[in-house]
Design an enzyme around this catalytic site. Structure first.
Site, short mmCIF file in Angstrom:
data_model
loop_
_atom_site.label_atom_id
_atom_site.label_comp_id
_atom_site.label_asym_id
_atom_site.label_seq_id
_atom_site.Cartn_x
_atom_site.Cartn_y
_atom_site.Cartn_z
CB CYS A 48 -0.89 -0.06 1.24
SG CYS A 48 -1.86 1.42 1.56
CG HIS A 49 -0.35 4.56 -2.37
ND1 HIS A 49 0.46 4.91 -3.41
CD2 HIS A 49 -1.46 4.03 -2.91
CE1 HIS A 49 -0.14 4.61 -4.55
NE2 HIS A 49 -1.31 4.06 -4.27
CB THR A 50 0.18 3.69 4.34
OG1 THR A 50 -1.06 4.20 3.88
CG2 THR A 50 0.49 4.28 5.70
CG HIS A 92 -0.82 -1.19 6.39
ND1 HIS A 92 0.18 -0.78 5.54
CD2 HIS A 92 -1.96 -0.69 5.89
CE1 HIS A 92 -0.36 -0.04 4.58
NE2 HIS A 92 -1.65 0.01 4.76
CD GLU A 93 -3.39 -2.77 1.80
OE1 GLU A 93 -3.50 -3.60 0.87
OE2 GLU A 93 -3.62 -1.58 1.66
CB CYS A 120 -10.54 -1.99 22.78
SG CYS A 120 -11.48 -0.59 23.44
CB CYS A 128 -12.00 2.92 24.40
SG CYS A 128 -12.27 3.08 22.63
CB CYS A 184 -14.91 0.77 21.21
SG CYS A 184 -13.41 0.46 20.25
CB CYS A 186 -10.22 1.67 18.91
SG CYS A 186 -9.75 0.81 20.42
NE ARG A 243 -5.81 7.77 18.15
CZ ARG A 243 -6.28 7.60 16.93
NH1 ARG A 243 -6.94 6.53 16.62
NH2 ARG A 243 -6.07 8.50 15.98
CB CYS A 290 -5.55 -1.01 4.06
SG CYS A 290 -5.06 0.71 3.90
NE ARG A 343 -3.44 -2.14 -1.74
CZ ARG A 343 -3.52 -0.80 -1.86
NH1 ARG A 343 -3.18 -0.20 -2.98
NH2 ARG A 343 -3.92 -0.06 -0.85
N1 LIG Z 1 -8.73 7.62 5.22
C1 LIG Z 1 -8.09 6.45 5.33
O1 LIG Z 1 -8.22 5.72 6.31
C2 LIG Z 1 -7.20 5.99 4.22
C3 LIG Z 1 -6.86 4.65 4.06
C4 LIG Z 1 -6.08 4.28 2.95
C5 LIG Z 1 -5.66 5.24 2.07
N2 LIG Z 1 -6.00 6.56 2.27
C6 LIG Z 1 -5.63 7.64 1.35
O2 LIG Z 1 -6.57 7.65 0.30
C7 LIG Z 1 -5.97 8.17 -0.88
C8 LIG Z 1 -6.18 7.20 -2.03
O3 LIG Z 1 -5.51 5.98 -1.77
P1 LIG Z 1 -5.33 4.92 -2.95
O4 LIG Z 1 -4.60 3.76 -2.39
O5 LIG Z 1 -6.63 4.69 -3.62
O6 LIG Z 1 -4.33 5.78 -3.90
P2 LIG Z 1 -4.01 5.70 -5.46
O7 LIG Z 1 -2.81 6.55 -5.66
O8 LIG Z 1 -3.98 4.30 -5.93
O9 LIG Z 1 -5.26 6.39 -6.14
C9 LIG Z 1 -5.39 7.77 -6.26
C10 LIG Z 1 -6.06 8.05 -7.59
O10 LIG Z 1 -6.33 9.46 -7.67
C11 LIG Z 1 -6.21 9.81 -9.02
N3 LIG Z 1 -6.05 11.24 -9.16
C12 LIG Z 1 -4.94 12.00 -8.97
N4 LIG Z 1 -5.21 13.28 -9.26
C13 LIG Z 1 -6.49 13.35 -9.62
C14 LIG Z 1 -7.33 14.42 -10.05
N5 LIG Z 1 -6.87 15.67 -10.15
N6 LIG Z 1 -8.61 14.13 -10.34
C15 LIG Z 1 -9.07 12.88 -10.25
N7 LIG Z 1 -8.32 11.82 -9.86
C16 LIG Z 1 -7.04 12.07 -9.56
C17 LIG Z 1 -5.01 9.02 -9.51
O11 LIG Z 1 -5.03 8.89 -10.94
C18 LIG Z 1 -5.21 7.68 -8.80
O12 LIG Z 1 -5.88 6.74 -9.60
C19 LIG Z 1 -4.51 8.41 -0.52
O13 LIG Z 1 -4.34 9.77 -0.15
C20 LIG Z 1 -4.30 7.51 0.67
O14 LIG Z 1 -3.25 7.96 1.49
C21 LIG Z 1 -6.77 6.94 3.32
ZN LIG Z 2 -2.97 0.57 3.32
ZN LIG Z 3 -11.70 0.97 21.71
#
Ligand SMILES: NC(=O)c1ccc[n+]([C@@H]2O[C@H](COP(=O)([O-])OP(=O)(O)OC[C@H]3O[C@@H](n4cnc5c(N)ncnc54)[C@H](O)[C@@H]3O)[C@@H](O)[C@H]2O)c1
Ligand SMILES: [Zn+2]
Ligand SMILES: [Zn+2]
Length: 368
Positions: free
Chosen positions: A40-42, A62-63, A92, A95, A98, A106, A110, A169, A362
């Site tokens: 994942c990106h993270t 983490h996945e 949990c 808390c 939760c 949760c 943390r 994730c 992925r």
């Molecule tokens: N909130 C959470 O808990 C959580 C969990 C996982 C990931 N994320 C975040 O969510 C986001 C997306 O994650 P992902 O794994 O799907 O990423 P990803 O990079 O695979 O997908 C992002 C998409 O956005 C598109 N994009 C970029 N610029 C754009 C624009 N101007 N207009 C339209 N589309 C555009 C890209 O082409 C790409 O397909 C990331 O910022 C990630 O960090 C958040």
């Molecule tokens: Zn992830």
């Molecule tokens: Zn909790």
């Protein structure tokens, strides 16, 4: 025990796959043999050094999905042989958060988790006696991991683990954004910005909620094709005119629900501005860069638009991840198109390269 794991030694350098030591699970913990883990990106964000809260050495990942091998004292919710999905966002069940239906954040572990420790403030991972920190409480780029019981979702053993890991994730984040955070109403119009794992999950979530129209916006035609496969009825290539194009598609008003899944604050702004006056709700999933802010013209809010943020899709993981997996098994969620590459642990750095090149949604590491 000795296990193979991908260790982040130094920010900006490739992960080094090597043998490390993993201690037995303590009270409230379980030893999990990983079967599969998404890249994942993270993980990449932390590996690159861009994450200000990152630390090294640590075992990333983490996945994960796998099988419980052994449990520590007092563990009652999982037992050896159970199939589990790892949760960087634990539940949990005790808390304040939760016990409240309004949040999944949760509070139980943390602080220690953010520092790279298990709940008792120590690590099970080490190398020649020196501790190696746990990443996101999961550290699943490894043959085995020790995790708190409250961070394991027990799933139906019929689910293939190389598919189930995606629910750890991005996929659950997108599904949950539509189902939990926005609570998309049947018959409504939705716009999803971004067609990566999170955005495609949101498209699927809108479809499951019975949305009538689902517009997906991305820069990549290939990804928009995947969005159509998940239920998008319309697709747009994103750009400076996107808000106007959405207005045109929606009778001038904008959408009932918009979702941002790109991480770009400019796109977040578009998501707010393409939500409908009166009741449009913009749900922000993307993680913006450090120090960036989201600009909103207050008039958009006064005229009835609302903005929500969503972490892990508001999913209370131990309860809801198993439900998502059931819906996958029932044929309601199509997971296969998300998996573009299958890798070995040794190839984890190649998984990062594929992600940088936006090659597929992925890559999944499979453990022998
Ligand atoms: N909130 C959470 O808990 C959580 C969990 C996982 C990931 N994320 C975040 O969510 C986001 C997306 O994650 P992902 O794994 O799907 O990423 P990803 O990079 O695979 O997908 C992002 C998409 O956005 C598109 N994009 C970029 N610029 C754009 C624009 N101007 N207009 C339209 N589309 C555009 C890209 O082409 C790409 O397909 C990331 O910022 C990630 O960090 C958040
Ligand atoms: Zn992830
Ligand atoms: Zn909790």
């Amino acid at each position: 025990m000795r296990i193979r794991a991908a260790v982040l030694e130094e920010f900006g350098a490739p992960l080094r796959v090597q043998e490390v030591d993993l201690a037995e699970p303590r009270a409230g913990e379980a030893l999990v043999r990983l079967a599969a883990c998404g890249v994942c990106h993270t993980d990449l964000y932390t590996a690159s050094g861009a994450d200000p809260s990152g630390y090294a050495p640590t075992v990333l990942g983490h996945e994960g999905a796998g099988v419980v091998e052994r449990v520590g004292e007092g563990v009652t919710d999982v037992a050896p042989g159970d199939h589990v999905v790892t949760l960087f966002s634990p539940q949990c069940r005790e808390c304040e958060h939760c016990r409240d239906h309004r949040t999944n954040l949760c509070l139980a572990i943390r602080e220690q988790q953010n520092l790279g420790y298990l709940p008792d403030g120590t690590t099970r991972l080490s190398r020649e006696g020196d501790p190696i920190r746990h990443f996101m409480g999961t550290s699943t780029f490894a043959e085995y991991t020790v995790m708190p019981e409250i961070a394991l979702a027990k799933i139906d053993a019929a689910a293939p683990l190389d598919r189930a890991c995606l629910f750890a994730c991005g996929l659950s984040t997108g599904l949950g954004a539509a189902i939990n955070t926005a609570k998309v109403a049947a018959g409504s119009t939705c716009v999803v910005f971004g067609a990566g794992m999170v955005g495609l999950g949101a498209v699927a979530g809108c479809r499951l909620q019975g949305a009538e129209r689902i517009v997906c916006v991305d820069l990549s035609e290939q990804r928009l094709e995947l969005a159509r496969g998940q239920g998008a009825t319309d697709t747009l290539v994103g750009g400076p005119e996107t808000v106007n194009e959405i207005a045109e598609l929606t009778g001038g008003f904008g959408a009932d629900y918009t979702f941002e899944a790109t991480g770009s604050v400019r796109v977040m702004q578009q998501a707010v501005e393409s939500a409908r006056m009166g009741w449009g709700l913009a749900t922000i999933c993307g993680v913006a860069g450090k120090g960036e802010t989201l600009a909103i013209i207050p008039r958009f809010l006064i005229t009835g638009r609302r903005v929500a943020g969503s972490s892990f899709g508001g999913v209370k993981g131990r309860d809801q991840v198993p439900q998502f997996v059931e819906r996958y098994l029932a044929g309601e969620i199509d997971v296969d198109p998300f998996i573009s590459h299958t890798l070995t642990l040794e190839e984890v750095n190649h998984g990062f390269e594929l992600m940088k090149a936006q090659d597929g949604i992925r890559s999944v590491i499979e453990f022998a």
